[in-house]
Design a protein around this motif. Structure first.
Motif, PDB file in Angstrom:
ATOM      1  N   SER A  35     -34.704 -71.752 -21.133  1.00 28.06           N
ATOM      2  CA  SER A  35     -34.428 -70.851 -20.020  1.00 28.06           C
ATOM      3  C   SER A  35     -35.641 -69.978 -19.763  1.00 28.06           C
ATOM      4  N   LEU A  36     -35.886 -69.719 -18.481  1.00 27.58           N
ATOM      5  CA  LEU A  36     -37.051 -68.904 -18.113  1.00 27.58           C
ATOM      6  C   LEU A  36     -36.694 -67.428 -18.030  1.00 27.58           C
ATOM      7  N   SER A  37     -35.402 -67.116 -18.102  1.00 30.48           N
ATOM      8  CA  SER A  37     -34.992 -65.724 -17.919  1.00 30.48           C
ATOM      9  C   SER A  37     -35.346 -64.883 -19.152  1.00 30.48           C
ATOM     10  N   GLN A  38     -35.740 -63.659 -18.889  1.00 28.27           N
ATOM     11  CA  GLN A  38     -36.113 -62.745 -19.970  1.00 28.27           C
ATOM     12  C   GLN A  38     -34.892 -61.905 -20.356  1.00 28.27           C
ATOM     13  N   ASP A  39     -34.736 -61.695 -21.666  1.00 25.55           N
ATOM     14  CA  ASP A  39     -33.635 -60.850 -22.131  1.00 25.55           C
ATOM     15  C   ASP A  39     -33.906 -59.397 -21.772  1.00 25.55           C
ATOM     16  N   LEU A  40     -32.845 -58.699 -21.386  1.00 28.14           N
ATOM     17  CA  LEU A  40     -32.947 -57.257 -21.125  1.00 28.14           C
ATOM     18  C   LEU A  40     -32.308 -56.504 -22.277  1.00 28.14           C
ATOM     19  N   GLY A  41     -32.770 -55.285 -22.491  1.00 23.23           N
ATOM     20  CA  GLY A  41     -32.195 -54.469 -23.557  1.00 23.23           C
ATOM     21  C   GLY A  41     -33.092 -53.292 -23.863  1.00 23.23           C
TER      22      GLY A  41
END
Lengths: 140, 145
Positions: free
Chosen positions: A39-45
């Motif tokens: 997946s190309l999406s970056q984790d947020l947090g």
């Protein structure tokens, strides 16, 4: 004429070539694999460096947050999560030295990760360092 | 033989060749792009609903990954693990205190309904092993009951 000489005469005389057409097919199969498996999406947090061990219990009492089943408290005062965010943001913790940035945080009772996470995120986004008081260190 | 028929014959003899050699090069460049830019699905198939909070920031690519799913099963690097103590032991072998912030960041993904007695020992384990917690959430505001 022997059989061998007949075969050699039939061979094409052009330059030898490595068949590269199938490379594209292999490569596109690999691309499909990568698209499906990654997946190309970056984790947020948020990122937090929790002081481990003794240091956590030495945090000062003037900035203490208590999370219980029945609500959230800043010191003795019951607050909502938005009020806590506002209070911590007003303290301008980001510019202070690391020791005075520690906000003591304790959770008591059956508290879910959602409530705990909101408090940690509020402390982090205000520039504080959460000093977590834990009930036991035995692990699961 | 008519003139038209002979013309057709000549065309079929010449043959049409589509240059496909460069397609392979393009495809391999795309593969390199995907390898560099993607996160492999260590978390695929896990039943985790992350908590919601405003003001979240982007986390680095997961090198070290700890998760707790809705059934309170613990995972380390995508595989089930028994306890927080085991996570601490694994992390202690991997994390070097002199590493950069990104290298020490442990991506922690936990279901929003998991109880404190499950997630708190894990946070403690990561901290004791010298890791920095990268707690995964979802941008937004929780609807108050």
């Amino acid at each position: 004429m022997t059989r061998r000489s007949r075969r050699s005469r039939r061979r094409p005389r052009g330059e030898p070539e490595i068949p590269t057409q199938s490379f594209a097919d292999i490569a596109f199969l690999l691309i499909i694999y990568f698209i499906l498996a990654a997946s190309l999406s970056q984790d947020l947090g948020f990122r937090t460096d929790i002081p481990a061990g003794q240091k956590a219990t030495e945090a000062s009492d003037d900035k203490s947050v208590l999370l219980r089943d029945d609500g959230l408290f800043y010191g003795e005062r019951p607050v909502s999560i938005d009020e806590l965010r506002g209070t911590l943001a007003g303290m301008r913790l980001a510019g202070r030295d690391p020791n005075s940035r520690v906000v003591q945080f304790e959770a008591k009772g059956d508290v879910p990760w959602q409530s705990y996470y909101e408090v940690l995120a509020a402390i982090e986004s205000a520039g504080g360092i959460p000093g977590i008081l834990m009930e036991s260190g035995d692990g699961k | 033989m008519s003139r038209r028929a002979s013309h057709r014959d000549r065309r079929s003899k010449a043959g049409i060749v589509i240059p496909v050699v460069s397609m392979g090069d393009i495809a391999f460049l795309l593969i390199i792009f995907f390898i560099l830019c993607s996160n492999f699905a260590k978390k695929a198939g896990k039943n985790v609903e992350p908590p919601v909070s405003p003001q979240l920031v982007g986390l680095p690519k997961p090198r070290l990954y700890v998760a707790v799913d809705a059934d309170e099963v613990l995972y380390f690097q995508g595989k089930p693990i028994g306890s927080a103590k085991e996570i601490e032991a694994e992390l202690s072998q991997t994390i070097d205190p002199n590493d950069s912030l990104d290298a020490r960041t442990v991506i922690f993904e936990c279901d929003r309904n998991v109880r404190k007695e499950v997630f708190e020992p894990i946070l403690e384990s990561i901290a004791k092993a010298g890791g920095i917690i990268g707690a995964v959430g979802k941008e937004g505001r929780r609807q108050q009951p």
